[in-house]
Design an enzyme around this catalytic site. Sequence first.
Site: not given
Length: 486
Positions: A77-78, A236
């Site tokens: 992520m991110h 995830d």
Amino acid sequence: MSLLGIDLGTSGVKALLIDEEGLAIASHMVEYPLLTPKPQWAEQEPEQWQAATLEALGALGRDRLANVKAIGLSGQMHGSVFLDSAGEVVRPALLWCDQRTAAECDWIAERVGWGALLAETLNPPLTGFTAGKVIWLRNHEPENFARVRHVLLPKDFIRYKLTGELATDVSDASGTCLFNVPNRDWSSAVLNALDLPLERFPKAYESPQPTGQIARSVSEATGLPVSTVVVAGAGDQAAGAIGTGIVESGTASCSIGTSGVAFAMLESPVPDPGYRTHVFCHAVPGAWHSMGVMLMAGGSLRWFRDVFYPGKSYAELAELAGQVPPGCDGLVFLPYLAGERAPHPDPHARGVFFGATLSHGAAHFARAVFEGIAFGLADLFDLLGTTGAAVSAVRATGGGAQSRFWMQMLADLLGRPIETLEQEEGPAFGAALLAGVGAGVWPSVEAACQATVRTKSRIEPSESLYGHARSLYTRLYPALKELFKP
């Protein structure tokens, strides 16, 4: 017919094929490098993700891929992938573990206003999140920023290359600090305050929703049918929660890998009053989740083994630790070897052994490490309780779940049963289940989990003997906090 889950991790991409009963048919993982051009920077080349994904698919075989009905995507992520008007990558992607954006995060909080930002996103602007990376690019690489027409999360770049579609899902978008988590859509208030056009960001779908089909060129290269549906997928952690069946109120999971993650489903988006946990949209439509992260869980045990007992197995360390009673006769370990995120968001926190005496031997130090990590995980579950998560049982995953000694310790501390699973395929399994829902194999995410997620063991809690030791543990960080500062 089969279902395919693709999980784009930080170290590699995993492709997993399952059947309609949730049983694994085949899987393959391909690794790629992490780039650290400067201290605290972390980048990767999106084109390497693409190449690795195609290699992983190739390893599964054209014959197997010809039977795939749907694909689900999961991933780290991110991260920020910047594309120009032609869909080409502008620069290497900035990852979740990149720490260069502290000044930008402070500016975002000031520009939007803390109250407005937290009301919209339910999360503070952490350096790992996407928002700071976009502002950093504008501040430090204006020529590159001027070329940007699309900002994608890592797994959504793979979607773009597979289908030609620009899309994301609500769970992954929740980790950008640009998303209205309660309303499950991009935050016009935050984007406008930061002068970021909405059209730079892809449409956000619920995780099981179809977002496109395989492009003909990809079909020819891999053997995947052009009719293959690609669903939105999930970040995830949310995908991993689907794979462990955390899809109903009262269910929670504990993942013990290098880091430790406590994850619980929420029926409404209620943040931790101290904003020490993340509240994101769940991959279950209409639901949310609360998640707390400690940075060094299994990582602390690995450090202890590698430094003091190289060559020993974790099972041997557990056997050694089992020679002394709970509480280690007053020896306590703080597992903050790389700073900490929750419950203490402090990059300066450090690991500590406290209370050592002449009576303490090797077994005490080994047990203190196991206990310190378990205390940290218990802290995370305490935080989940502040968001309204009512946890009746915990499903354990990751390498730590293989240790019955450790799981009994955790069950005793939490006062709740710990369940382990028959098979663990990680977020790729959850992504494949989401694909099945999107393709109509199961009518809902809950039904998919009920049909495929199977428990292996259940460890009941016994009377906890950790009261004094945990009390000492919780008092240590506040007492040492100022001493940790450089």
